[in-house]
Design an enzyme around this catalytic site. Structure first.
Site, mmCIF file in Angstrom:
data_model
loop_
_atom_site.group_PDB
_atom_site.id
_atom_site.type_symbol
_atom_site.label_atom_id
_atom_site.label_comp_id
_atom_site.label_asym_id
_atom_site.label_seq_id
_atom_site.Cartn_x
_atom_site.Cartn_y
_atom_site.Cartn_z
ATOM 1 N N THR A 199 31.499 -23.610 79.731
ATOM 2 C CA THR A 199 30.049 -22.264 80.610
ATOM 3 C C THR A 199 28.700 -22.954 81.886
ATOM 4 O OG1 THR A 199 28.853 -22.763 78.490
ATOM 5 C CG2 THR A 199 30.939 -20.428 79.306
ATOM 6 N N THR A 200 28.184 -22.755 81.361
ATOM 7 C CA THR A 200 27.039 -22.700 82.437
ATOM 8 C C THR A 200 26.193 -24.196 82.982
ATOM 9 O OG1 THR A 200 26.001 -20.247 81.683
ATOM 10 C CG2 THR A 200 24.584 -21.950 83.092
#
Lengths: 236, 272
Positions: free
Chosen positions: A10-11
């Protein structure tokens, strides 16, 4: 649908400063609604002066990163000189373009690339950030920061308010950890600091001294600072 | 009618060997030796861009003498093989021994199958966790491979240089001491009337495989760092005290730990 197929990373956030760049990534990988990994590492050194972070299909991303590292090192040894930072970014864009077929079938991967530019003419322009799209498009981010992955919207919103020019490396690292906290706060696929298991974001820097990963103690302290500040003003 | 001359295979091989040996002996020399902190490469090389010493992989370095285009070919092939192996399997699976044996096969088949042998001699060095685990392989133009005992000299008057190294090399040397010995050995040959020369730092290409360094252990020593290492050696008269006549070369390699500078080794019975 295809989010259930394989683990997703993800981020990632990156911030440039006058001394170089900082890149940080959360530690979560998800498979649909499940957490596939709590301690995945998504930010790595690409070579002694640049960093790569990956979002998207974890398996494809990690393989892409490994191949990229080998290519950069191979070039350096054969030619006796490192590729320019733009050369490295272009090479990475080509590698992503080659993954287009798989990306269209749901196995997309998008990296974030940042590094210390050894050939920079102006002192303030040493830290540079490049983003990509699945078609192999390459975009340099001149705004001073960027984020990718499912939580990038929240991370960028956080940085938009807090980023200012002339940050030091340590301040930028703290800001990156805080942006990841904001991403984790609002995006279920992004992991926040895990104080129970002592799992904290991976934070790396690329400066004139080369790439460096902050120790777990340092990132733990940064995460605790954010947590303490948010405890006073949690928001809704 | 054209006359076919017969040449025996022995004669052909002898001619090729002689051709290769002459080419290698014409060039400047390279010295490779182990020291407490790793493996040191010292080449006499005026160019700062055309290297005789280079990195192959994390723990593996490469040194060569002879024709540049030929050993550059071999170096590229070595880097390619090492990177491919490290990517396919794991970085730990890239070994100096495997590389040396690949080089031996390449050089061997070029020597016996092609018109002209490669006029090169190369060294593949791998740094280990301790000096006794360092590996030095010498590969010659005909594809033969030898495991060397902690030091080696190639090219030019390699024999004379090797004798000096044999007498004084020690695995417990510091980098400064090892570089001093290498410079002394290199400068002891090729001077006017057999006298020693003085080698300035800019005439040397120096690199090390640093044992303690994490990841890629190869590092070039250039510029100010090299001058600082060489200068103390230049302060006292370089190599002036070297005995003119070296003791006869013993046939066997010595255990490399017990030698003192300029003292004939007690365990060598063949001194004059």
């Amino acid at each position: 649908m295809n989010a259930d197929l394989a683990p997703h990373a993800t981020t990632i956030v990156a911030i440039s400063t006058n001394e170089g760049v900082v890149m940080a990534g959360d530690r979560r990988a998800t498979m649909g609604n499940l957490i596939a990994s709590r301690d995945i590492e998504k930010v790595h050194p690409a070579d002694p002066y640049s960093l790569i972070g990956i979002a998207g299909t974890a398996g494809v991303g990690i393989e892409l990163m490994r191949l990229f590292q080998v290519e950069l090192q191979h070039y350096e040894k054969i030619e006796g000189a490192m590729l320019s930072l733009d050369g490295k970014a272009n090479r990475l864009a080509t590698m992503i373009r080659q993954n287009l077929g798989a990306a269209m079938q749901g196995l997309a991967v998008i990296p974030l690339f940042a590094g210390f530019d050894l050939d920079a003419k102006t002192p303030g322009k040493v830290g540079r950030i490049f983003s990509f799209d699945i078609a192999g498009g390459l975009y340099e981010e001149h705004g001073g920061y960027d984020a990718i992955g499912s939580g990038s919207l929240f991370a960028k919103s956080s940085l938009k308010k807090r980023y200012k020019q002339g940050l030091g490396i340590a301040e930028a690292a703290q800001l990156a950890v805080e942006a990841l906290f904001d991403a984790a706060d609002d995006d279920t696929a992004t992991g926040g600091p895990d104080v129970i298991r002592k799992i904290f974001p991976v934070v790396m820097t690329a400066t004139a001294e080369g790439t460096q990963r902050l120790t777990d103690d340092e990132t733990a302290a940064m995460a605790q600072t954010v947590i303490a500040a948010r405890a006073l003003q949690p928001g809704a | 009618m054209a006359m076919q001359f017969y040449a025996s295979p022995e004669q052909i091989m002898r001619d090729r060997s002689e051709y290769a040996r002459k080419g290698i002996a014409r060039g400047r020399s390279v010295v490779v030796l182990t020291y407490a902190g790793g493996v040191l490469f010292v080449a006499e090389n005026l160019s700062t861009t055309l290297h005789k010493v280079s990195e192959i992989y994390d723990k593996i370095g490469f040194a060569a003498v002879g024709r540049y285009n030929e050993f550059e070919n071999l170096r590229n092939a070595g880097v390619r093989m090492a990177d491919l192996r490290g990517y396919s399997y794991d970085r730990r699976d890239v070994t100096g021994r495997a590389l040396a044996s690949a080089y031996a096969q390449t050089l061997g088949s070029i020597f016996s199958e092609q018109g002209k042998p490669y006029e090169v001699e190369i060294c593949v060095a791998e740094v280990g966790a301790a000096p006794e685990h360092d590996e030095l392989y010498r590969l010659t133009y005909d594809g033969s491979v030898q495991d060397e005992p902690g030091f080696m000299a190639m090219g030019g008057q390699a024999e004379a240089i090797g004798n000096i190294l044999r007498a004084e090399h020690s695995e417990s040397h510091t980098l400064g001491e090892a570089l001093k010995l290498a410079t002394k050995a290199l400068s002891n040959v090729g001077g006017e009337g057999g006298a020693a020369r003085t080698l300035a730092p800019e005439q040397l290409e120096v690199a090390v495989l640093e044992r303690a360094r994490p990841g890629r252990k190869f590092r070039r020593v250039t510029g100010a760092a090299l001058a600082a290492l060489v200068t103390p050696a230049k302060a006292d008269p370089p190599a002036a005290e070297t005995p003119k006549a070296d003791p006869p070369k013993p046939g066997v390699s010595k255990p490399a730990a017990t030698t003192k500078p300029d003292v004939p080794k007690p365990e060598t019975p063949s001194a004059e």
